[in-house]
Design an enzyme around this catalytic site. Sequence first.
Site, PDB file in Angstrom:
ATOM      1  N   GLU A  16      25.628  -3.264  83.285  1.00 26.25           N
ATOM      2  CA  GLU A  16      24.762  -3.176  82.091  1.00 26.25           C
ATOM      3  C   GLU A  16      25.553  -3.373  80.805  1.00 26.25           C
ATOM      4  O   GLU A  16      26.551  -2.680  80.565  1.00 26.25           O
ATOM      5  CB  GLU A  16      24.070  -1.799  82.086  1.00 26.25           C
ATOM      6  CG  GLU A  16      23.093  -1.636  80.938  1.00 26.25           C
ATOM      7  CD  GLU A  16      22.280  -0.341  81.023  1.00 26.25           C
ATOM      8  OE1 GLU A  16      22.028   0.146  82.145  1.00 26.25           O
ATOM      9  OE2 GLU A  16      21.904   0.169  79.956  1.00 26.25           O
ATOM     10  N   LYS A  50      19.705   9.540  82.618  1.00 28.70           N
ATOM     11  CA  LYS A  50      20.089   8.205  83.101  1.00 28.70           C
ATOM     12  C   LYS A  50      21.175   7.639  82.181  1.00 28.70           C
ATOM     13  O   LYS A  50      22.131   7.003  82.626  1.00 28.70           O
ATOM     14  CB  LYS A  50      18.863   7.289  83.155  1.00 28.70           C
ATOM     15  CG  LYS A  50      19.077   5.963  83.855  1.00 28.70           C
ATOM     16  CD  LYS A  50      19.641   4.871  82.979  1.00 28.70           C
ATOM     17  CE  LYS A  50      19.751   3.547  83.719  1.00 28.70           C
ATOM     18  NZ  LYS A  50      20.335   2.486  82.893  1.00 28.70           N
ATOM     19  N   ASP A  64      31.771   8.315  95.649  1.00 28.11           N
ATOM     20  CA  ASP A  64      30.398   8.200  96.156  1.00 28.11           C
ATOM     21  C   ASP A  64      29.411   8.512  95.028  1.00 28.11           C
ATOM     22  O   ASP A  64      29.139   9.680  94.726  1.00 28.11           O
ATOM     23  CB  ASP A  64      30.261   9.194  97.326  1.00 28.11           C
ATOM     24  CG  ASP A  64      28.875   9.180  97.957  1.00 28.11           C
ATOM     25  OD1 ASP A  64      27.944   8.605  97.366  1.00 28.11           O
ATOM     26  OD2 ASP A  64      28.745   9.772  99.045  1.00 28.11           O
ATOM     27  N   HIS A 103      21.715  -3.742  71.833  1.00 25.56           N
ATOM     28  CA  HIS A 103      21.624  -4.390  73.140  1.00 25.56           C
ATOM     29  C   HIS A 103      21.477  -5.891  73.022  1.00 25.56           C
ATOM     30  O   HIS A 103      21.847  -6.633  73.903  1.00 25.56           O
ATOM     31  CB  HIS A 103      20.374  -3.878  73.874  1.00 25.56           C
ATOM     32  CG  HIS A 103      20.647  -2.700  74.742  1.00 25.56           C
ATOM     33  ND1 HIS A 103      19.739  -2.203  75.628  1.00 25.56           N
ATOM     34  CD2 HIS A 103      21.726  -1.917  74.877  1.00 25.56           C
ATOM     35  CE1 HIS A 103      20.240  -1.172  76.251  1.00 25.56           C
ATOM     36  NE2 HIS A 103      21.436  -0.966  75.801  1.00 25.56           N
TER      37      HIS A 103
HETATM   38  C1  MEV Z   1      19.601   2.747  79.129  1.00 29.69           C
HETATM   39  O1  MEV Z   1      20.349   2.299  80.218  1.00 29.69           O
HETATM   40  C2  MEV Z   1      19.896   4.202  78.820  1.00 29.69           C
HETATM   41  C3  MEV Z   1      19.041   4.819  77.707  1.00 29.69           C
HETATM   42  O2  MEV Z   1      17.666   4.668  78.021  1.00 29.69           O
HETATM   43  C4  MEV Z   1      19.405   6.290  77.646  1.00 29.69           C
HETATM   44  C5  MEV Z   1      18.509   7.127  76.734  1.00 29.69           C
HETATM   45  O3  MEV Z   1      17.349   6.744  76.488  1.00 29.69           O
HETATM   46  O4  MEV Z   1      18.985   8.186  76.292  1.00 29.69           O
HETATM   47  C6  MEV Z   1      19.266   4.160  76.399  1.00 29.69           C
END
Ligand code: MEV
Length: 432
Positions: free
Chosen positions: A82, A271, A287, A385
């Site tokens: 990513e 995430k 792992d 991004h």
């Molecule tokens: C994207 O890979 C991760 C985000 O969605 C994390 C977040 O929203 O805090 C940008």
Amino acid sequence: MTTSRIAGFYNLPLGERLDKLVEAAGLTSDELAAFQTLNGLADEQADHMIENAVGTFGLPLGIGLNFVVNGRDVLVPMAIEEPSVVAGASFMAKLVRTGGGFTVITSAPEMIGQMQVMEVQDLMAASMELHEHKTELLAEADVADPLLKKFGGGARDLEVRIIEDSPIGPFLVVHLIYDVRDAMGANAVNTACEKLAPHIEKITGGRVHLRILSNLADRRLVKASCTVPLKELAFTNTDGRTFTGEQVRDGIIEAWAFAEADPYRAATHNKGIMNGVDAVVIATGNDWRAIEAGAHAYAARFGRYTSLSTWGKDEGGNLTGELEMPMAVGIVGGATKVHPAARAALKLMGVKTASDLAGTIASVGLAQNLAALRALATEGIQRGHMSLHARQVAIAAGATSDQIEKVAAKMVAEKTVRIDRAEEILKALGKS
Ligand code: MEV
């Protein structure tokens, strides 16, 4: 390691970045050669690692810069597909560095092995019997892995739980607490549980069904914390829009509060943390499914899924952050030893123990969380991004070498990053 701050690293060609690593980390280029595809994991090694191997799967490996963890500069290898993750973590580590870097503490490297005991007549009585035989059971489990024992690991405790309500009725669960030192520990714990099972059956009169470690490694925790000086948070973006330190700090705290209160947001928030965590876990041959499972189960430990991190402010108004999570990673055994790039990654980081590695991983997770919240709380995530994403779209549309930058730049300028537009621009370039 001299420093994890390498000015201009981003703008160097790939080969020169490696030269810089050699200079900064004090390793030889031979030692880092495993990061090149040709010297990485060979087909033959892959064939020994899993079944039905037909090759290997590549991922970009980037270096997280600027990290200071417990006063030590660390260059952090990150394997991830990513865009923006490595840049985001490195930038935040630079801000955190001005506040003294990341401080980490870890608990003992204790894993939990579970044994499910069925067909027990009297659960309470069996539980008491097990407690009475605890010393001999621990002594038996303790010698299950002589190597771990030699390095100071081994059985630490035995806990008995009664599951009152399940689809198959009540049963007993025995937890074996095992100190696995610098190993991830799954093999040692599973072996110890299998070894102990017959003895447990004898004591309880029941039948031991499952014997397997738990990925909710809540006795093997890491806590990373950081302070970002208020003035470091202020910035002006390329459109000339200015954000004060207070605005950024309070925006980050508000964003965290959303995740703290709402599982839908917490899943995305966590995430973002795992973007940083997994990248290092993968680069070091660990792992990542185990780490993911542990992280999310820990995030739900109070009965409601919530944020793994906490953001606030200190008396001086500076931003403070903390991340606490299970971190079952090892530096001995498994892919950490077999995979040449994982070995090079561990060497580059200069970690001496699994707990050193856990601390660095949690620091990267916290940095990555900060990068996401800062972007979300100010100009939004898409802006940062955009240019890296545009390059990926350009490649997907068939752009090669210097076409990639040209196609990407045009799409960003037009604020239209789409494959059909990339194809059109590419076509037009071909004609010019
Ligand atoms: C994207 O890979 C991760 C985000 O969605 C994390 C977040 O929203 O805090 C940008």
